[in-house]
Design a protein around this motif. Structure first.
Motif, PDB file in Angstrom:
ATOM      1  N   ALA A  94       0.856  -1.191   0.000  1.00  0.00           N
ATOM      2  CA  ALA A  94       0.000   0.000   0.000  1.00  0.00           C
ATOM      3  C   ALA A  94       0.890   1.238   0.000  1.00  0.00           C
ATOM      4  O   ALA A  94       1.959   1.253   0.616  1.00  0.00           O
ATOM      5  N   GLU A  95       0.418   2.258  -0.672  1.00  0.00           N
ATOM      6  CA  GLU A  95       1.159   3.508  -0.801  1.00  0.00           C
ATOM      7  C   GLU A  95       1.515   4.109   0.567  1.00  0.00           C
ATOM      8  O   GLU A  95       2.576   4.704   0.727  1.00  0.00           O
ATOM      9  N   GLY A 145      -2.107   2.661  -6.273  1.00  0.00           N
ATOM     10  CA  GLY A 145      -2.899   1.561  -6.816  1.00  0.00           C
ATOM     11  C   GLY A 145      -3.364   1.847  -8.230  1.00  0.00           C
ATOM     12  O   GLY A 145      -3.345   0.970  -9.103  1.00  0.00           O
ATOM     13  N   PHE A 196      -8.001 -19.323   5.377  1.00  0.00           N
ATOM     14  CA  PHE A 196      -8.606 -18.050   5.734  1.00  0.00           C
ATOM     15  C   PHE A 196      -9.067 -17.338   4.466  1.00  0.00           C
ATOM     16  O   PHE A 196      -8.274 -17.149   3.549  1.00  0.00           O
ATOM     17  N   THR A 227      -2.334  -5.448 -12.718  1.00  0.00           N
ATOM     18  CA  THR A 227      -3.568  -6.120 -13.150  1.00  0.00           C
ATOM     19  C   THR A 227      -3.607  -6.298 -14.670  1.00  0.00           C
ATOM     20  O   THR A 227      -4.098  -7.301 -15.172  1.00  0.00           O
ATOM     21  N   PHE A 255      -4.780 -10.595  -4.321  1.00  0.00           N
ATOM     22  CA  PHE A 255      -5.132  -9.249  -3.837  1.00  0.00           C
ATOM     23  C   PHE A 255      -5.790  -9.311  -2.476  1.00  0.00           C
ATOM     24  O   PHE A 255      -6.658 -10.154  -2.228  1.00  0.00           O
TER      25      PHE A 255
HETATM   26  P1  TAP Z   1      -7.899  -0.715  -1.156  1.00  0.00           P
HETATM   27  O1  TAP Z   1      -8.142   0.702  -1.427  1.00  0.00           O
HETATM   28  O2  TAP Z   1      -8.670  -1.745  -1.863  1.00  0.00           O
HETATM   29  O3  TAP Z   1      -6.325  -0.947  -1.378  1.00  0.00           O
HETATM   30  C1  TAP Z   1      -5.694  -2.192  -1.313  1.00  0.00           C
HETATM   31  C2  TAP Z   1      -4.525  -2.215  -2.277  1.00  0.00           C
HETATM   32  O4  TAP Z   1      -5.013  -2.096  -3.597  1.00  0.00           O
HETATM   33  C3  TAP Z   1      -3.546  -1.062  -2.076  1.00  0.00           C
HETATM   34  O5  TAP Z   1      -2.237  -1.506  -2.330  1.00  0.00           O
HETATM   35  C4  TAP Z   1      -4.019  -0.082  -3.129  1.00  0.00           C
HETATM   36  O6  TAP Z   1      -3.059   0.845  -3.553  1.00  0.00           O
HETATM   37  C5  TAP Z   1      -4.367  -1.026  -4.250  1.00  0.00           C
HETATM   38  N1  TAP Z   1      -5.243  -0.437  -5.260  1.00  0.00           N
HETATM   39  C6  TAP Z   1      -6.067   0.626  -5.150  1.00  0.00           C
HETATM   40  N2  TAP Z   1      -6.684   0.878  -6.328  1.00  0.00           N
HETATM   41  C7  TAP Z   1      -6.225  -0.038  -7.203  1.00  0.00           C
HETATM   42  C8  TAP Z   1      -6.486  -0.303  -8.578  1.00  0.00           C
HETATM   43  N3  TAP Z   1      -7.322   0.432  -9.285  1.00  0.00           N
HETATM   44  N4  TAP Z   1      -5.856  -1.339  -9.171  1.00  0.00           N
HETATM   45  C9  TAP Z   1      -5.009  -2.108  -8.481  1.00  0.00           C
HETATM   46  N5  TAP Z   1      -4.699  -1.894  -7.176  1.00  0.00           N
HETATM   47  C10 TAP Z   1      -5.319  -0.886  -6.536  1.00  0.00           C
HETATM   48  O7  TAP Z   1      -8.105  -1.051   0.350  1.00  0.00           O
HETATM   49  P2  TAP Z   1      -7.474  -0.281   1.583  1.00  0.00           P
HETATM   50  O8  TAP Z   1      -8.151   1.011   1.787  1.00  0.00           O
HETATM   51  O9  TAP Z   1      -6.024  -0.277   1.408  1.00  0.00           O
HETATM   52  O10 TAP Z   1      -7.817  -1.294   2.756  1.00  0.00           O
HETATM   53  C11 TAP Z   1      -9.031  -1.299   3.408  1.00  0.00           C
HETATM   54  C12 TAP Z   1      -9.909  -2.393   2.890  1.00  0.00           C
HETATM   55  O11 TAP Z   1      -9.194  -3.603   2.716  1.00  0.00           O
HETATM   56  C13 TAP Z   1     -11.023  -2.720   3.823  1.00  0.00           C
HETATM   57  O12 TAP Z   1     -12.207  -2.838   3.098  1.00  0.00           O
HETATM   58  C14 TAP Z   1     -10.647  -4.074   4.394  1.00  0.00           C
HETATM   59  O13 TAP Z   1     -11.684  -4.887   4.765  1.00  0.00           O
HETATM   60  C15 TAP Z   1      -9.897  -4.684   3.306  1.00  0.00           C
HETATM   61  N6  TAP Z   1      -8.979  -5.664   3.859  1.00  0.00           N
HETATM   62  C16 TAP Z   1      -9.328  -6.959   3.748  1.00  0.00           C
HETATM   63  C17 TAP Z   1      -8.527  -7.912   4.291  1.00  0.00           C
HETATM   64  C18 TAP Z   1      -8.909  -9.325   4.136  1.00  0.00           C
HETATM   65  S1  TAP Z   1      -7.873 -10.437   4.611  1.00  0.00           S
HETATM   66  N7  TAP Z   1     -10.039  -9.688   3.626  1.00  0.00           N
HETATM   67  C19 TAP Z   1      -7.359  -7.556   4.937  1.00  0.00           C
HETATM   68  C20 TAP Z   1      -7.033  -6.220   5.031  1.00  0.00           C
HETATM   69  C21 TAP Z   1      -7.865  -5.261   4.468  1.00  0.00           C
HETATM   70  P3  TAP Z   1      -2.816   2.279  -2.850  1.00  0.00           P
HETATM   71  O14 TAP Z   1      -1.456   2.131  -2.382  1.00  0.00           O
HETATM   72  O15 TAP Z   1      -2.909   3.297  -3.915  1.00  0.00           O
HETATM   73  O16 TAP Z   1      -3.830   2.473  -1.811  1.00  0.00           O
END
Ligand code: TAP
Length: 514
Positions: free
Chosen positions: A214-215, A245, A484, A253, A263
């Motif tokens: 993550a950024e 992202g 998980f 992707t 992911f």
């Molecule tokens: P996201 O915004 O989905 O970001 C996750 C990752 O995806 C980051 O590295 C992000 O990059 C990247 N990303 C964003 N837009 C993208 C795109 N268009 N194409 C490819 N990659 C992209 O989630 P978040 O805000 O970091 O995390 C919170 C969410 O993650 C919550 O909903 C949480 O539930 C979920 N989460 C789920 C789990 C499990 S195990 N199910 C674990 C942890 C978190 P950036 O660096 O730019 O943000």
């Protein structure tokens, strides 16, 4: 408080090579930290093609820790080229599965030897409480690499009794082979552990990888890269490209030479990745958001249920994918439960995550903190009551009081949307059938929990809950050996356990006539 240093030339000598790269020295937690800040491509730390950087912020102080590289699609392409070459022509595919396991084991040992440094960096970058970072963020990462190291030489096919082409005979067997170049995109809540959950299975299966952390939390992924160098992984097996992202994640992707994307992140981004991956028909596994229900029956061990519910919500400041998003309490014990939870929450020490007595640190970054404040306001507008917390703590750092909210109505935003923060939402229920229905009335299906002493009730609820994980009389009991992953719009594909290997393997059926 950490002091911020200048670039230092670092030379890392391994048995086979010597690497030279920039690091920044930072003092924190009584340690001298050495932070790599560049992309890691083809076994070398390098600046990006456009030479851009961006700051990473300490959420406890709002100060810049260091500036790190900010990558482009061209950087992803460079990393993929290295990973493809390592997969097709390098040493990686030639070494035995057992030697691959040994490399993973060595990496785990190095992570353990450096656990104080890794946990300190995690604490600075993500706001994780140091004591938790040592035990969970880093400790479970070490366990994950050890677990998959042990599986590397146990990836087996089958022999299959197909019809013989008489008078000849046939032998049919399957081989489980690595997929090739894998893209891993991970979130910020457990930065290193999310890398470990995916990279360990991916590498044990024999793939090469391009990782995008993550950024907002890039630092431990770079230390991880440094440790793969120390462990002696061949160049190109592990690559890390930093950046947004929408740029780097998107390029992963889209890249035609990446055959699989692992992911973890939000459901909306998961959908975009699945859509994007369809263009080149990549295999995907998606660990997405959750709104995990926790059900407390009146006959539960009350004190244990209160304690565990607190952990289920407030662990890692609620930035926990399986955090109990809604707590349902049987109406006869509801008021007593709220009172007991509030009494526990009052005692939680909020503050500097590096202080050994702190139990509740700052939220991960500003945008997330602002989202949580807005979420609480929405819940109140929808008619719920904040019985404890709900406010910012101090004026420096993204500290939010652990919050307890009651009277959340079904169908409201608060009842259906994930907060991903330290916010306990408590609702009353009357009967088992009713609560099961309400607990399942969500598009998410990541985890769930039930507290009761009645075995029949526990098993009925465990049968009926639509979630990839059900905890009975416990919560957050995640183990590297147990699969998980979510159901419904919480995604598909497992991390951890033997099943996780399947995500990073493909089957070849070989038929011989003799
Ligand atoms: P996201 O915004 O989905 O970001 C996750 C990752 O995806 C980051 O590295 C992000 O990059 C990247 N990303 C964003 N837009 C993208 C795109 N268009 N194409 C490819 N990659 C992209 O989630 P978040 O805000 O970091 O995390 C919170 C969410 O993650 C919550 O909903 C949480 O539930 C979920 N989460 C789920 C789990 C499990 S195990 N199910 C674990 C942890 C978190 P950036 O660096 O730019 O943000």
């Amino acid at each position: 408080a950490p002091t911020y240093g200048d670039f230092v030339k670092t030379v890392l000598k391994t048995k086979s090579s010597a690497a030279e790269y920039k690091t920044v020295k930072v003092r924190a937690n009584g340690l001298e930290l050495s932070l790599p800040v560049q992309h890691f491509i083809g076994g070398r730390f390098v600046d990006g093609s456009e030479g851009k950087t961006r700051p990473t912020i300490n959420p406890a102080t709002e100060e810049v820790i260091v500036d790190v590289a900010d990558g482009s699609a061209a950087d992803v392409d460079g990393a993929v080229t290295s990973a493809k070459d390592a997969f097709e022509n390098g040493e990686w595919r030639k070494i035995s599965a057992r030697d691959r396991g040994k490399l993973l084991m060595k990496l785990a040992d190095l992570m353990e030897q450096n656990k104080e440094e890794l946990a300190t960096i995690e604490s600075l970058d993500s706001g994780a409480v140091y004591t938790l970072a040592v035990k969970t963020h880093v400790g479970m990462s070490v366990d994950t690499f050890r677990y998959f190291a042990g599986l590397a030489d146990k990836i087996e096919g089958r022999t299959i009794p197909i019809n013989d082409s008489r008078p000849s005979k046939n032998l049919c067997f399957t081989r489980r082979e690595p997929i090739g170049v894998v893209g891993l995109i991970v979130p910020w809540n457990y930065p290193l552990m999310m890398v470990a959950w995916k990279a360990a299975a991916c590498l044990a299966a024999g793939n090469t990888l391009v990782l995008k952390p993550a950024e907002v939390t890039p630092l431990t992924a770079l230390k991880f890269a440094e440790l793969t160098l120390k462990a002696g992984f061949p160049p190109g097996v592990v690559n890390v490209v930093l950046g947004a992202g929408s740029v780097v994640g998107n390029a992963i992707t889209d890249h035609p030479s990446i055959r699989k994307v692992g992911f973890t992140g939000s459901t909306p981004v998961g959908k975009m990745i699945m859509g994007g991956a369809a263009k080149t028909l990549k295999k995907v596994s998606l660990e997405l958001g959750g709104k995990s229900p926790l059900i407390v029956f009146a006959d539960a061990d009350f004190d244990r249920a209160v304690r565990q519910a607190g952990q289920a919500v407030f662990f890692n400041k609620g930035e926990n994918c399986i955090a109990a998003g809604r707590v349902f309490v049987e109406s006869s014990v509801h008021d007593k439960f709220v009172e007991a939870v509030v009494s526990d929450v009052r005692k939680m020490k909020i503050g500097d995550p590096l202080d050994r007595t702190t139990v509740h640190g700052p939220q991960n970054h500003k945008a997330h903190f602002d989202k949580l404040v807005a979420y609480i306001e929405t819940a109140v507008k929808e008619g719920a009551t904040v019985v404890y917390g709900g406010k910012r703590v101090g004026t420096r750092g993204f500290f939010l009081e652990p919050t307890v909210i009651t009277g959340v109505e079904d169908g409201t935003v608060a009842a259906t949307e994930e907060s991903f923060g330290p916010i306990m939402l408590i609702s009353k229920f009357e009967t088992l059938d009713e609560v099961l229905k309400r607990a399942n009335a969500t598009e998410y299906g990541l985890a769930s929990g039930v507290f009761t002493k009645d075995l029949n009730k526990a098993l009925k609820v465990a049968d009926g809950l639509q979630a990839g994980t059900v905890y009975v009389n416990t919560y957050n009991k995640t183990d590297v050996a147990a699969p998980f992953g979510g159901w419904k719009q919480s995604g598909f594909g497992k991390d951890l356990g033997q099943e996780a290997l399947d995500e990073y393997l493909r089957t070849k059926a070989v038929t011989v006539e003799y």
